[in-house]
Design an enzyme around this catalytic site. Structure first.
Site: not given
Ligand SMILES: NC(=O)c1ccc[n+]([C@@H]2O[C@H](COP(=O)([O-])OP(=O)(O)OC[C@H]3O[C@@H](n4cnc5c(N)ncnc54)[C@H](OP(=O)(O)O)[C@@H]3O)[C@@H](O)[C@H]2O)c1
Length: 258
Positions: A15-16, A18, A69, A96, A148, A161, A165, A194
């Site tokens: 996941g790099g 954005r 994915d 990430n 998170s 979520y 996490k 963020i």
């Protein structure tokens, strides 16, 4: 001069393309690492990803992208094998990829639950499982998970979520206990607010955004670089003795709002 030096290191970032992940890719490349990052492969992102690769190359860095994915174990394992084959090793993994679709518990059916656990927690497990054989062989590995601060205060997003996490901390503890003697460390960074697309979708309303800002003693939202610098530190030799830690990077929000 004290510097974060990642030259010669090969890092896989899940996941790099954005937001925080993109920030991590930029910072790791500028510290000298070869970075392979993944994304979903959405057509609308192609130009942006090409521009990112171009910019990194122009600055003398080296990054490669792959549409995989994060919730696909076979695809992730294949990618890790390819990276190890092409670059001879995998020194670091950053997990990430994630998604937080805010909604109440009543609206989460089993399918939605499974899908989000798979993306937010499964992806980290699949990433770890994919790189571990290469790290074990090299007796060296640095695993950085992106969690998170919702795990401390519940957050204002979704329960699936937060559960995912929180599960990441379990992955981290297990890796440290069982693999640290083999040279493999794991740590988790917990960001709070963020400024990325993921956050802005949830705080598009200006009043809601100013209430959020009022909760942050540092007086501003975080930037992807705030997380990226920490990830680079953990992946570098400065992080060699840090293992099994939950590092909060939140401008003081979590403590202030207890
Ligand atoms: N932003 C915050 O305030 C905040 C706070 C706490 C924790 N976090 C965590 O930080 C991480 C990054 O958040 P962000 O705000 O930077 O999110 P973002 O802007 O939405 O970016 C998410 C990144 O993950 C990738 N991704 C999403 N689903 C994927 C999949 N199924 N397979 C492969 N890649 C996938 C996206 O790729 P595409 O570009 O292809 O979609 C993108 O590169 C997440 O784990 C999030 O939970 C963020």
């Amino acid at each position: 001069m004290v510097q974060i030096d990642l030259s010669g290191k090969v890092v896989l970032v899940l996941g790099g393309s954005r937001g925080i992940g993109e920030g991590i890719v930029r910072v790791l490349c500028s510290a000298g690492a070869v970075v392979v990052f993944t994304h979903t492969g959405k057509r609308e992102n192609r130009t942006r990803i090409a521009a990112l690769l171009d910019e990194i190359a122009q600055q003398g860095g080296r990054a490669e992208e792959a549409a995989v994915d994060a919730a696909d174990p076979a695809g992730t394992a294949e990618l890790a094998a390819l990276v190890a084959d092409r670059h001879g090793k995998i020194d670091g993994l950053v997990c990430n990829a994630g998604r937080n679709l805010a909604r109440p518990v009543e609206q989460i059916d089993p399918e939605v639950w499974a899908e989000n656990i798979e993306l937010n927690l499964g992806s980290a497990f699949y990433g770890i499982q994919a790189v571990l054989p290469h790290m074990i062989k090299a007796r060296f590995g640095r695993i950085v998970l992106v969690g998170s601060t919702a795990v401390f205060d519940g957050g204002s997003g979704a329960i699936d979520y937060v559960a995912a996490k929180a599960g990441m901390s379990g992955l981290m503890a297990y890796i440290c206990r069982n693999y640290a003697r083999g040279g493999i460390t794991a740590n988790i960074i917990h960001p709070s607010a963020i400024e990325t697309e993921l956050l802005m979708v949830r705080y598009a309303d200006p009043d809601k955004k100013s209430r959020l800002l009022a909760e942050i003693p540092a007086g501003r939202l975080g930037k992807p670089e705030d997380i990226a610098g920490l990830a680079a530190f953990l992946l570098s030799s400065w992080g060699d003795y840090i293992c099994g830690q939950q590092l909060v990077a939140d401008g003081g929000r979590t403590l202030f709002n207890r």
